[in-house]
Design a protein around this motif. Structure first.
Motif, PDB file in Angstrom:
ATOM      1  N   THR B  94       1.010  -1.398  -0.201  1.00  0.00           N
ATOM      2  CA  THR B  94       0.121   0.150  -0.451  1.00  0.00           C
ATOM      3  C   THR B  94       1.320   1.569  -0.425  1.00  0.00           C
ATOM      4  OG1 THR B  94      -1.542  -1.645   1.299  1.00  0.00           O
ATOM      5  CG2 THR B  94      -1.724   1.463   1.094  1.00  0.00           C
ATOM      6  N   TRP B  95       1.801   1.032   0.758  1.00  0.00           N
ATOM      7  CA  TRP B  95       3.128   2.197   0.552  1.00  0.00           C
ATOM      8  C   TRP B  95       3.864   2.533  -0.549  1.00  0.00           C
ATOM      9  CZ3 TRP B  95       8.227   1.349   0.323  1.00  0.00           C
ATOM     10  CH2 TRP B  95       9.099   2.648   0.393  1.00  0.00           C
ATOM     11  N   ALA B  96       4.122   1.288  -1.201  1.00  0.00           N
ATOM     12  CA  ALA B  96       4.302   1.660  -2.574  1.00  0.00           C
ATOM     13  C   ALA B  96       3.828   1.742  -3.424  1.00  0.00           C
ATOM     14  CB  ALA B  96       5.590  -0.126  -2.961  1.00  0.00           C
ATOM     15  N   LYS B  97       2.105   2.366  -3.519  1.00  0.00           N
ATOM     16  CA  LYS B  97       1.534   2.962  -4.480  1.00  0.00           C
ATOM     17  C   LYS B  97       1.536   4.175  -4.591  1.00  0.00           C
ATOM     18  CE  LYS B  97      -1.494  -1.431  -5.308  1.00  0.00           C
ATOM     19  NZ  LYS B  97      -2.616  -1.833  -4.701  1.00  0.00           N
ATOM     20  N   GLN B  98       1.879   4.558  -2.990  1.00  0.00           N
ATOM     21  CA  GLN B  98       2.323   6.331  -2.993  1.00  0.00           C
ATOM     22  C   GLN B  98       2.974   6.817  -4.387  1.00  0.00           C
ATOM     23  OE1 GLN B  98       3.453   7.294   0.383  1.00  0.00           O
ATOM     24  NE2 GLN B  98       1.336   6.559   1.972  1.00  0.00           N
ATOM     25  N   ASP B  99       2.353   8.507  -4.944  1.00  0.00           N
ATOM     26  CA  ASP B  99       2.002   8.839  -5.940  1.00  0.00           C
ATOM     27  C   ASP B  99       4.258   8.967  -5.786  1.00  0.00           C
ATOM     28  OD1 ASP B  99      -0.016   8.456  -6.818  1.00  0.00           O
ATOM     29  OD2 ASP B  99      -0.016  10.359  -7.087  1.00  0.00           O
ATOM     30  N   ALA B 100       4.407   9.190  -4.799  1.00  0.00           N
ATOM     31  CA  ALA B 100       5.927   9.849  -4.361  1.00  0.00           C
ATOM     32  C   ALA B 100       6.434   8.531  -4.159  1.00  0.00           C
ATOM     33  CB  ALA B 100       6.191  10.740  -2.919  1.00  0.00           C
ATOM     34  N   VAL B 101       6.636   7.207  -4.166  1.00  0.00           N
ATOM     35  CA  VAL B 101       6.743   6.481  -3.585  1.00  0.00           C
ATOM     36  C   VAL B 101       6.754   5.160  -5.385  1.00  0.00           C
ATOM     37  CG1 VAL B 101       7.759   4.235  -2.950  1.00  0.00           C
ATOM     38  CG2 VAL B 101       6.558   6.740  -1.554  1.00  0.00           C
ATOM     39  N   ALA B 102       5.601   5.513  -5.981  1.00  0.00           N
ATOM     40  CA  ALA B 102       5.395   4.214  -7.056  1.00  0.00           C
ATOM     41  C   ALA B 102       6.371   3.941  -8.067  1.00  0.00           C
ATOM     42  CB  ALA B 102       4.088   5.000  -7.482  1.00  0.00           C
ATOM     43  N   ILE B 103       7.278   5.484  -8.344  1.00  0.00           N
ATOM     44  CA  ILE B 103       7.656   5.324  -9.768  1.00  0.00           C
ATOM     45  C   ILE B 103       9.761   4.583  -8.885  1.00  0.00           C
ATOM     46  CG2 ILE B 103       9.496   7.122  -8.705  1.00  0.00           C
ATOM     47  CD1 ILE B 103       9.139   7.911 -12.089  1.00  0.00           C
ATOM     48  N   ARG B 104       9.917   4.682  -8.065  1.00  0.00           N
ATOM     49  CA  ARG B 104      11.157   3.587  -7.502  1.00  0.00           C
ATOM     50  C   ARG B 104       9.927   2.375  -6.615  1.00  0.00           C
ATOM     51  NH1 ARG B 104      12.718   7.392  -3.393  1.00  0.00           N
ATOM     52  NH2 ARG B 104      11.147   8.185  -3.777  1.00  0.00           N
ATOM     53  N   ARG B 105       9.683   2.015  -7.053  1.00  0.00           N
ATOM     54  CA  ARG B 105       8.981   0.479  -5.726  1.00  0.00           C
ATOM     55  C   ARG B 105       9.236  -0.517  -6.012  1.00  0.00           C
ATOM     56  NH1 ARG B 105       2.926   1.003  -7.901  1.00  0.00           N
ATOM     57  NH2 ARG B 105       3.833   1.182 -10.234  1.00  0.00           N
ATOM     58  N   GLY B 106      10.202  -0.951  -7.750  1.00  0.00           N
ATOM     59  CA  GLY B 106      11.091  -1.953  -7.841  1.00  0.00           C
ATOM     60  C   GLY B 106      12.285  -1.443  -7.180  1.00  0.00           C
ATOM     61  N   GLU B 107      12.880  -0.377  -6.872  1.00  0.00           N
ATOM     62  CA  GLU B 107      13.924  -0.603  -6.019  1.00  0.00           C
ATOM     63  C   GLU B 107      13.766  -1.268  -4.309  1.00  0.00           C
ATOM     64  OE1 GLU B 107      15.427   3.262  -6.339  1.00  0.00           O
ATOM     65  OE2 GLU B 107      14.544   3.465  -8.655  1.00  0.00           O
ATOM     66  N   PHE B 108      12.834  -0.746  -3.621  1.00  0.00           N
ATOM     67  CA  PHE B 108      12.671  -0.780  -2.985  1.00  0.00           C
ATOM     68  C   PHE B 108      12.621  -2.156  -2.135  1.00  0.00           C
ATOM     69  CE2 PHE B 108       9.488  -2.824   0.755  1.00  0.00           C
ATOM     70  CZ  PHE B 108      10.087  -2.269   1.703  1.00  0.00           C
ATOM     71  N   TYR B 109      11.957  -3.667  -3.299  1.00  0.00           N
ATOM     72  CA  TYR B 109      11.668  -4.836  -3.095  1.00  0.00           C
ATOM     73  C   TYR B 109      12.756  -5.425  -3.655  1.00  0.00           C
ATOM     74  CZ  TYR B 109       6.730  -3.868  -2.669  1.00  0.00           C
ATOM     75  OH  TYR B 109       5.815  -3.727  -2.208  1.00  0.00           O
TER      76      TYR B 109
END
Lengths: 497, 481
Positions: B94-109
């Motif tokens: 859910t957190w990774a869907k936020q706009d600010a994060v979405a573009i980099r969410r792959g990097e988190f995982y």
């Protein structure tokens, strides 16, 4: 597993929890609470009859209905159950108080469902504690019984409830911290077993270790038994708690302390008990007298009764420490007697407070004219408390003091006489309240319009009064209950008769 | 070189495969398909987690001339970390869907998987060179994860603090290793162990062990190496905080156990027993005392997790199989309890942006289920039965006391008294949610499906891990008690 009758003392409360979770309105909640506690009461009475039958048929083991199911085998932890007469007496007491407590909280507000959920969780711990003979399981149930108090007082309490709830919880859990260390020590020193009977029968804890572990466990349970100087949670906690919680807490939970002191500390470490009993005799002696004196100067009804509980529960520990059969018998009777009588007190105080919205005795008076039923009940409770023959307090205290006086040395005699003084002081504070509250002039004209007890209040009080009178009239019954608890192989080491 | 040696590293290879697949998906997926990156990562990682429970994985194996080894205990602790990481990955969706994060969410995982790989190496290495590689792999990407909300000042500040202390503690650790090498002439665990046993006590050895303990103590945030913890936990995004507080800590605890009880086993009584003794007392007490004063939930849990690390260390104190089992079990229970707490904090933060303890006042009236979950988590962390935390605390105390000296009784008593202090501040949270009658509690909201699923898993763990005895019994069996 379910062929053993004892396991149902835990199963029924768990079913009640499930049932309560499904309830949709107050009527269903009441039905579940009353049906469940009636079932528990019936079960405990059946157990008593069956137990006496087995004893009459010649069963002489210290505990009956013993059973054990492996839980953590590598650590020797089992779900081990077993009862003797003392445990059965405690089970009946708990069931009676749970039933009357359910009636006393007939109109609890707000969130009745949550209230009963926590109350039943608390009693799950209580019943589980009394049927366990495995130290680990016992300790687990002990803590299960403690923690719901925090929310019960914090949410449904009155007065300075945040402070009281936190103080009570932290002090009791502080006691259980010492207890946990003591129990783990008993496990390692007592031959790597958690089973109470095995530890007691092998008596394998070295005296040096006993001297260290006995105070740990005794203080651990003693905090819940309101032993001086660890009693300060009791007045605040009881004063802030809602009615049913005060009843259950003073009536049953404080007995967990006394029962635990006896069953764990003294049962497994009799040598240290004999050697160190003088320290705790002094402390409990102070509890008895100091509690009674404190009660004399309080003006809040609940504080009076809470200090009176400190005094009476101190007497339980005092009698246990005398280490002879007569005094022990008295201790058991006192546990029952105080449990019922104090529950009656707290119920009545709750009912009066629900009407007058004050517990200050200087602001009330002449209640005998306004609510005669409740007032008469209050007089009966008071008489039981100050030891009127025919009611439970008299036989219990009589037995305790006779047992204590069997010790011929000056030290024991001195403290026995000191503790005896508490009877007189009890009479002072009981009669003072009765005179002021019930017979004085009516202090507040608004009180004249108040009504007397409802049917659910009457049910609750009559049940308790019947029990108090029953103990007072048939005291010899108890001797047969606890005869086999003091089996020779356990207490021979300290020459207890 | 015999390439079949790589087959010994089943879990590491599996993790790398998952990492590569997630990386490829994240890089080449279309803009629409990229929305599912989180679920793809979760799905792949779930399969990998299941794979970890295959019996072949836990067979003992050795590779690279004894630099790497694995056995049932190591495979189990890796599985425990996998389960925790899986829950965090689900919570993060859910957190990774936020706009600010979405573009980099792959990097988190990807970075989660990468740091996990480093932790695997820390656990499985039998040579300090590999250990250091693992330690750095587990530390440096974490700094990037802490700085994930790079536009937020606290996040940047936290990352700088984290990277500086991480590098500094690595330097101390390496300094310690150079002493060890100078003393023993080897970096292989078994040879160091023999050399320490033969060489006897020396000042150099004490310094060396102290430095090594300092290096790992930083990862575990033991007092006095804890000063980064509160700021980093507060500044980092909540999923990263929960990752730092449970997975990173669990792996470091296991590595600590291996380093102390296997490499320096001979120096137990002379050198590190009393060091650890002091560290435990300091960690538990100071963590607790500071936790009482916190108003921000994440800072609060930071100090709570510092004191929990002290309890975990009690499992090392006895240096026995019983202690190993108790430590693994404590980490397992701690993962579920702490993730339940962080799950609730994350859900509330995502929906309302509130992280202060005052915002939790009256939560029970508006969001009863979240409040109930939080209460279970608090009770479990405080060690209240019948929740799992009670069992883990009881067993870790039991394992510590098995060592038998009077000093250990005193240590356990101090730890037990500290549980009362910890109960106080855990109850403060319960009090805020259930008792405080403030105006304007956070509004009722419905948390997302992934958050609820993760919380259900945590609640099941809190309720089941203790009462259902097979978990601890099997851990005892694996540890060889």
């Amino acid at each position: 597993m379910f062929s053993n009758i004892l396991i149902y003392f835990v199963v029924i409360p768990l079913l009640m929890l499930g049932g309560l979770a499904l309830c949709r309105n107050i009527k269903q909640i009441r039905a579940v609470a009353v049906a469940g506690s009636l079932a528990l009461l019936a079960l405990s009475v059946y157990l008593l009859v069956d137990y006496l039958g087995l004893r009459a048929a010649g069963a002489t083991e210290p505990m009956l209905y013993t059973d054990s199911w492996s839980w953590f085998p590598t650590l020797g932890i089992n779900l081990a159950v077993g009862v003797d007469g003392i445990s059965i007496a405690m089970l009946i007491l708990s069931a009676v108080i749970l039933l009357t407590g359910s009636f006393a909280s007939w109109k609890i507000n707000p969130c009745p469902k949550d209230f009963f959920l926590w109350l039943v969780l608390l009693s799950t711990g209580v019943f589980g504690f009394f049927i366990s003979i495995d130290l680990f399981t016992m300790f687990m149930f002990y803590e299960v019984a403690l923690i719901p108090m925090y929310l019960l007082i914090g949410v449904w309490g009155s007065g300075n409830k945040n402070y009281s709830a936190m103080k009570l919880t932290l002090m009791l859990m502080g006691g259980s911290a010492f207890l946990m260390l003591g129990l783990i020590g008993i496990y390692y020193q007592g031959g790597h077993t958690w089973n109470l009977l095995q530890i007691a029968q092998s008596n394998s804890i070295a005296p040096d270790w006993q001297r260290f572990l006995f105070p740990m466990t005794f203080v651990g349970f003693g905090v819940l038994g309101a032993m001086f100087p660890f009693h300060t949670w009791s007045p605040d906690g009881h004063a802030s708690a809602p009615t049913a919680v005060s009843m259950l807490h003073a009536g049953v939970l404080m007995k967990l302390g006394g029962y635990g002191c006896f069953r764990v500390a003294i049962y497994t470490m009799p040598q240290a008990a004999e050697e160190l009993s003088w320290i705790f005799l002094i402390l409990t002696g102070i509890s008895v007298v100091y509690g009674a004196f404190s009660a004399c100067v309080q003006t809040d009804l609940k504080y009076i009764n809470a200090y009176s509980s400190v005094s009476h529960c101190g007497l339980v520990l005092f009698a246990i420490l005398m280490l002879n059969t007569t005094a022990m018998t008295g201790a058991i009777m006192q546990m029952l007697s105080h449990g019922l009588m104090t529950a009656l007190f707290f119920a009545l105080i709750g009912f009066i407070y629900g009407r007058t919205h004050t517990r200050d005795i200087t602001k009330m008076g002449g209640l005998m004219q306004i609510m005669p039923y409740l007032s008469v009940c209050y007089v009966i409770a008071g008489m039981a408390s100050l030891g009127l023959p025919g009611l439970s307090g008299f036989v219990a205290e009589m037995t305790i003091f006779v047992g204590s006086f069997e010790h011929a040395d000056t030290f024991h005699r001195f403290f026995t006489i000191l503790a005896c003084c508490s009877i007189v002081i009890t009479a002072v504070y009981i009669l003072r309240v009765v005179g002021k509250l019930l017979f004085g002039p009516v202090q507040d004209d608004h009180h004249r319009s108040l009504t007397d007890a409802e049917w659910w209040e009457r049910t609750s009080t009559i049940t308790l009064i019947v029990c108090v009178a029953a103990i007072g009239c048939f005291p010899n019954f108890f001797e047969s209950l606890i005869r086999y608890t003091f089996s020779p192989e356990i207490f021979a080491v300290i020459g207890m008769n | 070189m015999d390439y079949s040696q790589f087959l010994a590293m089943k879990q590491e290879i599996g993790l790398l495969v998952v990492f590569l697949l997630v990386f490829l998906y994240d890089t080449f997926a279309s803009a629409r398909a990229a929305g599912a990156t989180g679920w793809v990562a979760v799905g792949l990682f779930a399969i990998f987690t299941l794979f970890g429970f295959c019996p072949t994985v836990s067979e003992p194996a050795e590779a690279f001339a004894g630099m790497y080894s694995t056995n049932a205990v190591m495979a189990t602790i890796k599985n425990i970390l996998n389960v925790g990481t899986l829950i965090i990955m689900i919570q993060a969706i859910t957190w990774a869907k936020q706009d600010a994060v979405a573009i980099r969410r792959g990097e988190f995982y990807e970075m989660v998987l990468l740091t996990l790989f480093g932790m695997y190496l820390m656990i499985s290495s039998r040579h300090f060179l590999l250990f250091v590689i693992g330690l750095e792999t587990a530390s440096l990407p974490l700094a990037a994860m802490v700085a994930f909300d790079k536009h937020r000042y606290e996040s940047r500040e936290a990352a700088v603090k984290y990277i500086l202390t991480a590098v500094f503690s690595s330097a101390i650790f390496l300094m310690g290793l150079s002493f060890v090498y100078g003393l023993t002439g080897s970096l292989y665990f078994d040879r160091i162990g023999i050399a320490v046993a033969e060489g006897g006590l020396s000042l150099m050895l004490i310094v060396a062990i102290a430095f090594v303990m300092g290096g790992i103590g930083f990862k575990l945030s033991l007092v006095p190496f804890h000063l980064w913890t509160a700021d980093v936990y507060q500044g980092a995004p909540t999923p990263v905080t929960s990752y730092l507080s449970v997975i990173s800590k669990g792996a470091a605890a296991m590595a600590f156990l291996i380093v102390l009880c296997q490499v320096f086993a001979a120096a137990y009584a002379d050198v590190w027993e009393w060091m650890l003794y002091a560290l435990i007392i300091l960690t538990i007490t100071i963590g607790n005392l500071f936790a009482m004063r916190q108003k921000n939930m994440k800072r609060f849990l930071a100090f709570s997790s510092i004191s929990q690390a002290g309890y975990i260390m009690l499992g090392i104190m006895s240096c026995s199989e019983l202690g190993t089992a108790a430590l693994m079990y404590y980490v397992l229970v701690y993962i579920f309890s702490n993730l339940a707490a962080f799950g609730v904090i994350g859900a509330i933060e995502n929906n309302t942006g509130c992280v202060s303890m005052e915002d939790y006042n009256g939560l029970y009236r508006t969001n009863p289920r979240l409040a109930f979950t939080m209460m279970l988590a608090m009770f479990s962390l405080a060690g209240i039965p019948p929740f799992a935390g009670f069992f883990s605390k009881f067993f870790i105390f039991t394992s510590a006391i098995s060592q038998g000296s009077v000093a250990i009784y005193v240590l356990v008593l101090i730890a037990l008294i500290n549980t009362i202090i910890s109960l106080y501040y855990y109850l403060l949270v319960v009090k805020a949610m259930y008792i405080s009658q403030e105006q304007g509690p956070v509004a009722t909201f419905r948390s997302s499906g992934s958050e609820r699923f993760a919380l259900w898993v945590c609640v099941a763990g809190i309720l089941g891990l203790g009462i259902v005895s097979c978990f601890y019994n099997s851990l005892l069996g694996i540890a060889g008690v």
